[in-house]
Design a protein around this motif. Structure first.
Motif, PDB file in Angstrom:
ATOM      1  N   GLU A 200       0.773  -1.185  -0.051  1.00  0.00           N
ATOM      2  CA  GLU A 200      -0.114  -0.056  -0.135  1.00  0.00           C
ATOM      3  C   GLU A 200       0.883   1.359  -0.003  1.00  0.00           C
ATOM      4  O   GLU A 200       0.286   2.337  -0.575  1.00  0.00           O
ATOM      5  CB  GLU A 200      -0.956  -0.085   1.275  1.00  0.00           C
ATOM      6  CG  GLU A 200      -1.996  -0.927   1.179  1.00  0.00           C
ATOM      7  CD  GLU A 200      -2.944  -1.046  -0.109  1.00  0.00           C
ATOM      8  OE1 GLU A 200      -3.052   0.221  -0.568  1.00  0.00           O
ATOM      9  OE2 GLU A 200      -3.569  -1.930  -0.596  1.00  0.00           O
ATOM     10  N   LYS A 201       1.984   1.226   0.705  1.00  0.00           N
ATOM     11  CA  LYS A 201       2.781   2.418   0.824  1.00  0.00           C
ATOM     12  C   LYS A 201       3.455   2.604  -0.557  1.00  0.00           C
ATOM     13  O   LYS A 201       3.467   3.901  -1.108  1.00  0.00           O
ATOM     14  CB  LYS A 201       4.239   2.043   1.751  1.00  0.00           C
ATOM     15  CG  LYS A 201       3.549   2.402   3.196  1.00  0.00           C
ATOM     16  CD  LYS A 201       4.709   2.018   4.104  1.00  0.00           C
ATOM     17  CE  LYS A 201       4.106   1.987   5.752  1.00  0.00           C
ATOM     18  NZ  LYS A 201       5.456   1.985   6.429  1.00  0.00           N
ATOM     19  N   GLU A 204       0.694   4.160  -3.078  1.00  0.00           N
ATOM     20  CA  GLU A 204       0.334   5.671  -2.674  1.00  0.00           C
ATOM     21  C   GLU A 204       1.686   6.532  -3.301  1.00  0.00           C
ATOM     22  O   GLU A 204       1.275   7.483  -3.721  1.00  0.00           O
ATOM     23  CB  GLU A 204       0.213   5.892  -1.263  1.00  0.00           C
ATOM     24  CG  GLU A 204      -0.148   7.091  -0.711  1.00  0.00           C
ATOM     25  CD  GLU A 204      -1.527   7.521  -1.075  1.00  0.00           C
ATOM     26  OE1 GLU A 204      -1.703   8.791  -1.212  1.00  0.00           O
ATOM     27  OE2 GLU A 204      -2.185   6.658  -1.676  1.00  0.00           O
ATOM     28  N   LYS A 205       2.641   5.852  -3.006  1.00  0.00           N
ATOM     29  CA  LYS A 205       3.755   6.916  -3.631  1.00  0.00           C
ATOM     30  C   LYS A 205       3.859   6.878  -5.132  1.00  0.00           C
ATOM     31  O   LYS A 205       4.198   7.957  -5.900  1.00  0.00           O
ATOM     32  CB  LYS A 205       5.113   6.132  -3.263  1.00  0.00           C
ATOM     33  CG  LYS A 205       6.411   7.020  -3.663  1.00  0.00           C
ATOM     34  CD  LYS A 205       7.777   6.084  -2.984  1.00  0.00           C
ATOM     35  CE  LYS A 205       8.965   6.866  -3.640  1.00  0.00           C
ATOM     36  NZ  LYS A 205      10.104   6.264  -3.021  1.00  0.00           N
ATOM     37  N   LYS A 207       1.182   6.587  -6.953  1.00  0.00           N
ATOM     38  CA  LYS A 207       0.172   7.562  -7.345  1.00  0.00           C
ATOM     39  C   LYS A 207       0.257   8.833  -7.225  1.00  0.00           C
ATOM     40  O   LYS A 207      -0.050   9.694  -8.140  1.00  0.00           O
ATOM     41  CB  LYS A 207      -0.950   7.252  -6.510  1.00  0.00           C
ATOM     42  CG  LYS A 207      -2.389   8.078  -6.942  1.00  0.00           C
ATOM     43  CD  LYS A 207      -3.540   7.880  -5.866  1.00  0.00           C
ATOM     44  CE  LYS A 207      -4.708   8.488  -6.202  1.00  0.00           C
ATOM     45  NZ  LYS A 207      -5.873   8.323  -5.233  1.00  0.00           N
ATOM     46  N   LYS A 208       1.169   9.483  -6.227  1.00  0.00           N
ATOM     47  CA  LYS A 208       1.528  10.593  -6.377  1.00  0.00           C
ATOM     48  C   LYS A 208       2.427  10.916  -7.434  1.00  0.00           C
ATOM     49  O   LYS A 208       2.484  12.074  -8.115  1.00  0.00           O
ATOM     50  CB  LYS A 208       2.152  10.818  -5.057  1.00  0.00           C
ATOM     51  CG  LYS A 208       1.232  10.822  -3.653  1.00  0.00           C
ATOM     52  CD  LYS A 208       1.933  11.310  -2.391  1.00  0.00           C
ATOM     53  CE  LYS A 208       1.111  11.205  -1.361  1.00  0.00           C
ATOM     54  NZ  LYS A 208       1.597  11.660  -0.107  1.00  0.00           N
TER      55      LYS A 208
END
Length: 373
Positions: A200-201, A204-205, A207-208
């Motif tokens: 998940e981390k 998220e990274k 996606k940014k």
């Protein structure tokens, strides 16, 4: 257990995905890896149209021949600009070779989450492999630039690998992604990457980062050629044009363009993209462009031959004029002497006739005649 041994490296349509060469140096207790012959060879598999047999057309084995065929002790000399970017005639081959090493699992192991996880021993091994084939003006000073380049190639390879085998929209679950393993990787290596990309981390990274790239105003559309090499070519074009203005060469714009960038293929004009063909730019077809350049050279040589023939003819004409004048002078001199002799003999004839008629002649006549004769 299913045989999962893969010894070939494959490329996707945008570039190399992995490199399965030199695996005899890999960890011996990794039972999921089988060593292959150590040679700089890449198998390239591209998707394409189906042939008559119903199979996908593939490109064959590609060798880095300019490096593999180097004589012992000879190395590829790589030049750099002031910013530490590879330039010059060997820049492309150097980048290609460095990409090979980054994708070589015996040099750069797959089971790392990022470049920063490579140990100093791994980076030293990579640097030793590079120095074995390449030479630099200051090796220790250039190492930082080379490693930064290698890091970019590593990230590009990971990005292409993830986009093709992990981000496939047809894959809905993690299990499906695990089955969609690249042929050049083992199950253990691929599971490591799938677990990493599924975190998940990381998601998220990622996606940014995608949102950030979406705001990029000027994406890199220069292909595999770096901006440093492009700047160098532009400088070379400007230099050749300045030399032409100074009378140091007589090349046309097309010849200068081709000398610096090389001949174009498939009818497209280099640096203008697929929307600009040679026909549209130079108003001729590629074959006619070559012919027109040859015609210019032939015409230039013909003009030189004509000028030489004209000069030879002019010299011959001048020689003929000179000979004619000399002959005219000789003829005039001969005519003058003939006239003088005719006058003398005519005078003698008159004196002789007077003698016959009168029976006398003067001593002056005789002396004059003798002196004349």
């Amino acid at each position: 257990m299913e045989d999962d041994t893969d010894t070939e490296a494959y490329y996707d349509q945008e570039g190399p995905i992995g490199q399965g060469v030199g695996l005899e140096d890999a960890c011996p207790h990794d039972l999921d890896i089988e060593p292959v012959n150590e040679r700089e060879v890449m198998n390239i598999e591209e998707e394409g149209e189906l042939n008559n047999s119903g199979t996908t057309r593939k490109r064959g084995t590609v060798y880095c021949r300019k490096l593999t065929m180097l004589p012992p002790g000879e190395k590829l000399n790589v030049e750099f600009d002031e910013d530490g970017n590879a330039i010059g005639p060997h820049a492309s081959l150097f980048s290609f070779f460095l990409g090979q090493q980054v994708r070589n699992k015996s040099v750069c192991p797959v089971q790392v989450k990022g470049w920063d996880e490579y140990t100093s021993e791994t980076l030293d091994h990579l640097w030793a492999c590079v120095k074995e084939k390449c030479s630099f003006d200051d090796p220790e000073y250039r190492r930082e630039s080379v490693m930064k380049h290698a890091q970019r190639l590593f990230r590009d390879a990971r990005s292409k690998l993830k986009r093709k085998y992990f981000n496939d929209t047809r894959l809905k679950t993690k299990e499906e992604r695990l089955k969609n393993k690249p042929s050049e990787m083992t199950k253990i290596e691929w599971k490591f990457l799938v677990d990493h990309w599924s975190d998940e981390k990381f998601k998220e990274k990622s996606k940014k980062a995608s949102e950030s790239r979406a705001h990029q105003k000027m994406p890199h559309y220069n292909g595999t050629k770096s901006f440093a090499r492009l700047r160098q070519e532009i400088d070379e074009i400007k230099k050749l044009k300045e030399q032409r203005d100074q009378g140091l060469n007589d090349k046309t714009d097309e010849q200068i363009f081709q000398d610096v960038l090389g001949k174009d293929t498939h009818g497209y004009l280099r640096a203008y993209g697929p929307g600009k063909s040679i026909t549209q730019h130079f108003k001729v077809k590629p074959s006619r462009l070559d012919l027109s350049q040859e015609l210019i050279e032939v015409k230039k040589k013909a003009d030189q031959l004509i000028e030489e023939a004209r000069k030879d003819a002019e010299n011959a004409r001048m020689e003929a004029e000179k000979a004619k004048k000399e002959a005219e002078a000789i003829r005039n001199d001969v005519d003058r002497k003939i006239e003088q002799n005719n006058a003398i003999w005519e005078k003698k004839f008159h004196q002789l006739m007077n003698f016959i008629k009168g029976g006398t002649y003067s001593n002056d006549d005789v002396s004059g005649n003798e002196s004349s004769s």
